[in-house]
Design a protein around this motif. Structure first.
Motif, mmCIF file in Angstrom:
data_model
loop_
_atom_site.group_PDB
_atom_site.id
_atom_site.type_symbol
_atom_site.label_atom_id
_atom_site.label_comp_id
_atom_site.label_asym_id
_atom_site.label_seq_id
_atom_site.Cartn_x
_atom_site.Cartn_y
_atom_site.Cartn_z
ATOM 1 N N ARG A 17 29.465 56.802 61.187
ATOM 2 C CA ARG A 17 28.244 57.077 61.009
ATOM 3 C C ARG A 17 26.776 56.692 61.191
ATOM 4 O O ARG A 17 25.786 56.666 61.867
ATOM 5 C CB ARG A 17 27.776 58.004 59.411
ATOM 6 C CG ARG A 17 25.842 58.788 59.754
ATOM 7 C CD ARG A 17 26.242 59.427 58.071
ATOM 8 N NE ARG A 17 26.477 58.808 56.661
ATOM 9 C CZ ARG A 17 27.182 59.948 56.790
ATOM 10 N NH1 ARG A 17 26.803 60.817 55.974
ATOM 11 N NH2 ARG A 17 27.387 58.796 55.135
ATOM 12 N N SER A 19 27.983 52.756 61.371
ATOM 13 C CA SER A 19 28.298 51.589 62.077
ATOM 14 C C SER A 19 29.174 51.636 63.140
ATOM 15 O O SER A 19 29.568 52.874 62.667
ATOM 16 C CB SER A 19 28.979 51.081 60.542
ATOM 17 O OG SER A 19 30.069 51.226 60.620
ATOM 18 N N LEU A 26 28.949 63.669 62.642
ATOM 19 C CA LEU A 26 30.191 64.760 62.606
ATOM 20 C C LEU A 26 29.519 66.070 62.766
ATOM 21 O O LEU A 26 29.771 66.746 63.298
ATOM 22 C CB LEU A 26 31.368 64.301 62.088
ATOM 23 C CG LEU A 26 32.359 65.216 62.100
ATOM 24 C CD1 LEU A 26 32.729 63.924 63.581
ATOM 25 C CD2 LEU A 26 32.858 64.573 60.988
ATOM 26 N N ALA A 49 36.239 60.848 58.687
ATOM 27 C CA ALA A 49 35.029 61.222 58.119
ATOM 28 C C ALA A 49 34.687 62.970 58.275
ATOM 29 O O ALA A 49 35.697 63.225 58.076
ATOM 30 C CB ALA A 49 33.657 60.726 59.551
ATOM 31 N N LYS A 72 32.421 68.302 57.667
ATOM 32 C CA LYS A 72 33.611 67.887 57.626
ATOM 33 C C LYS A 72 34.334 69.095 58.039
ATOM 34 O O LYS A 72 35.627 68.915 58.463
ATOM 35 C CB LYS A 72 34.042 67.958 55.693
ATOM 36 C CG LYS A 72 35.603 67.691 55.944
ATOM 37 C CD LYS A 72 36.233 67.667 54.062
ATOM 38 C CE LYS A 72 37.556 67.436 54.561
ATOM 39 N NZ LYS A 72 38.032 66.313 53.158
ATOM 40 N N THR A 97 41.229 66.519 55.746
ATOM 41 C CA THR A 97 41.104 67.004 55.243
ATOM 42 C C THR A 97 41.407 66.464 53.200
ATOM 43 O O THR A 97 40.587 65.510 52.796
ATOM 44 C CB THR A 97 42.524 68.184 54.643
ATOM 45 O OG1 THR A 97 43.393 67.397 54.628
ATOM 46 C CG2 THR A 97 42.270 68.695 56.266
ATOM 47 N N GLY A 98 42.725 66.661 52.545
ATOM 48 C CA GLY A 98 42.243 65.867 51.567
ATOM 49 C C GLY A 98 43.119 67.168 50.140
ATOM 50 O O GLY A 98 43.412 67.961 50.650
#
Ligand code: NAP
Length: 189
Positions: A17, A19, A26, A49, A72, A97-98
């Motif tokens: 975002r 760097s 996104l 990300a 996301k 995802t997570g």
């Protein structure tokens, strides 16, 4: 993750975002389009990300849901949509995802919701893209370094270097339509 790919001999274009060799938000579809134009041909896209907002369902407001969905979820979906025809055919997309998606805790309604959206998109869109592109997602558990940053012991988190192996596996492998739950090292070191 980028370092793990480089160690495997891949040329990596780092994007963040704020760097990296290129920057992108996104949540900004036009910015993703401009990113693909700037980077040119690539064989694989890996996205680690994606912002989603934590908070109790009693407290989450419109902005929290809009941010989570726009960033996301739709950010990663748009990375795939806009990459079609730009990423070389036969190439791959790997999203993030997570594990809160399948094992939620308090204050994770928006995070779990968009993670579930990403996972459903991966499984379904991979069917349409079969033979042209591979599409997968890694679902990380709590990363050990993130636990340390939060003042917690690293265990039972997954170290970033171990998590990276899941992404490398999807870039180099043949799988598509797969969501890999990454809570422990893929292989013993
Ligand atoms: N950390 C964990 O324990 C964990 C566990 C499970 C799932 N996840 C998921 O993994 C993803 C990354 O989490 P993280 O903790 O590594 O996040 P992070 O440290 O905040 O950011 C990771 C990278 O994403 C970039 N980035 C952040 N927001 C962006 C945006 N809007 N557009 C483009 N790039 C953006 C950052 O760029 P800059 O450095 O330039 O800002 C950075 O390179 C999230 O989707 C998160 O839900 C994380």
């Amino acid at each position: 993750m980028a370092s793990a790919l480089e160690a495997g001999g891949h040329d990596v274009v780092r994007v963040g975002r704020s760097s990296g060799a290129h920057t992108v938000d996104l949540a900004d579809k036009a910015a993703i389009e401009a990113l693909y134009d700037a980077v040119g041909d690539v064989g694989a896209v890996v996205c680690t990300a994606g912002v989603a907002v934590f908070g109790s369902v009693e407290d989450l407001d419109d902005e929290a849901y809009a941010t989570s969905i726009g960033n996301k979820l739709m950010g990663q979906v748009n990375l795939v949509r806009l990459g079609l025809g730009r990423v070389s055919e036969g190439g791959s997309f790997t999203l993030t995802t997570g594990t809160l998606t399948t094992a939620p805790g308090p204050g994770t309604a928006a995070v779990a919701m968009v993670g579930g959206g990403v996972e459903a998109f991966v499984r379904a869109a991979a069917i349409d893209l079969d033979g042209k592109y591979r599409l997968n997602a890694v679902s990380p558990g709590w990363v050990a370094e993130s636990r340390q940053a939060a003042g917690l012991p690293p265990e039972p988190g997954i170290w970033a270097a171990d998590l990276a192996e899941y992404y490398v596996g999807f870039v180099e492998g043949n799988e598509t339509g797969t969501v890999a739950e990454a809570e422990s090292a893929l292989t013993d070191r």
